[in-house]
Design an enzyme around this catalytic site. Sequence first.
Site: not given
Ligand code: NAD
Length: 490
Positions: A174, A249, A283, A384
């Site tokens: 997804k 992650e 991130c 963050e």
């Molecule tokens: P997010 O957590 O809002 O969404 C990530 C994914 O999860 C999306 O596909 C979203 O649709 C899905 N999602 C949302 N709610 C959900 C639920 N209840 N159950 C299951 N899936 C759900 O994150 P974002 O805004 O897309 O990305 C930014 C975040 O990602 C930042 O916090 C960043 O630090 C983190 N990030 C971490 C890494 C790492 O390697 N540690 C890498 C890239 C991004």
Amino acid sequence: MLELKMFINGEWKPAKSDQMNIVINPATQEVIANAPRASKEETEEAIEAAQAAFVSGVWSGLTTHDRAQYLNKIADKIEERYDELVELEVMDNGKLKAEAEFDVADAATCFRYYAGLILAPEGETYQVPENVQALVVREPVGVAGLIVPWNFPLLMSVWKIAPALAAGNTIVYKPAEATPISAMKLVEIIEEVGIPKGVMNLVMGKGSIVGQTIAESKDVDVVSFTGSTEVGREIMKAASGNLKKISLELGGKSPNIIFADADFETAVDYALFGIFFGAGQVCSSGSRVLVEESIYDQFVERYVERAKQIKVGPGMAEDSQVGAIASEQQMNAILNYIEIGQQEGATLALGGNRLMTNGLDKGFFIEPTVFTNVTSNMRIVQEEIFGPVVTIQKFKDEAEAIQLANDTDFGLAGAVFSGDGAKALRVIKRVRAGITWVNSYHPTYVEAPWGGYKQSGIGRSLGKYGLEDFQEIKQININLDVHPVGWFPN
Ligand code: NAD
């Protein structure tokens, strides 16, 4: 405009509902794609297909040579479609062309790396006691649910898909709602190389429906999630239903520690790169710069002077150095934090505004923003922000640098700049984070583990560790002396 489709059980499918997700280019707000929003039932259909494919052994039963060949062919096709993928990633996410070029090249490298890794010798055998031969073997976990964010849409997907396929799992994948385009292109490539039906499934839609269904499903055996710490917590709860394996992650608030004995210009340069690369939507961004007090004023002055010169603009423009913010929602969240920082009493030393001139008014652009005179209890130091916003804080000695560096709930990344090698190593070893640098920031390699301490996650992507997320480990004990055990005398 692209009409995106989902891929379930070897067929391209539009969503059953006519409630589409309108995908826009964040640099221009042009509508670039219509994406399906799948229901819970459609997500379950994909999970069922992945489960049937797993049980059939059509993928896990192949030799590692055969699987490696498929992975190498995927890498070839990514390289063949390099320009197209770069352009789509820029359009969809708003990042710079140079950043997208790195992502696409690295995506191909990642497939090749895992193709190679599964051909390396592995396995253990023991003979304890003498009449037993014990084997340790690795097996795929089963159905892997892969949920990815919007900041590196292609690369974060590949960091999961490549090891999951390499290990013999089947997949329900997804992408984020804001950035589904490269996901469909990648799955097209995976279809083209002839991966068997049901092995790779792509479902698009809301996190609260599609993501939640994947995380909860008793038919998904491992969920690998990259995204925010907040959603990571939800995934962990949802995954507890069938105690599925999880890999998370999550977010970061990473310290970048600059000692007075560092090479000054190198430290300034990397401290800029650490936060403004990817418009801070990375991130591992070095969002907290910690500077030794004897050079603090000089550092801030030079840093602001350099940051002022950064050219913000559309990703495809050759002279842009920082691209767009990926969505209006993210832009507003960043601007809100800038407001909070000012209310908390931090000094706004540079930036702070949405950029609206020179044609940028149509897109989502924010000036490089620098806060000084910050204290550890401020929200802009603890939370963050995920945008081009940095805080610069002063420390007096090594002990205080370490204390400030570790003073958040996160533990993703960190760096130390110093001309004293022993000190740099001493300090970086005390930074509680999984990804660290000395006299550098950001470069990482597919061979090395990627992941966080504390609330930045569980598990590691990439390297042999990334493969282990998608493997179960089994012991097989072979009796070499076949006669009754004799525990119950007869
Ligand atoms: P997010 O957590 O809002 O969404 C990530 C994914 O999860 C999306 O596909 C979203 O649709 C899905 N999602 C949302 N709610 C959900 C639920 N209840 N159950 C299951 N899936 C759900 O994150 P974002 O805004 O897309 O990305 C930014 C975040 O990602 C930042 O916090 C960043 O630090 C983190 N990030 C971490 C890494 C790492 O390697 N540690 C890498 C890239 C991004």
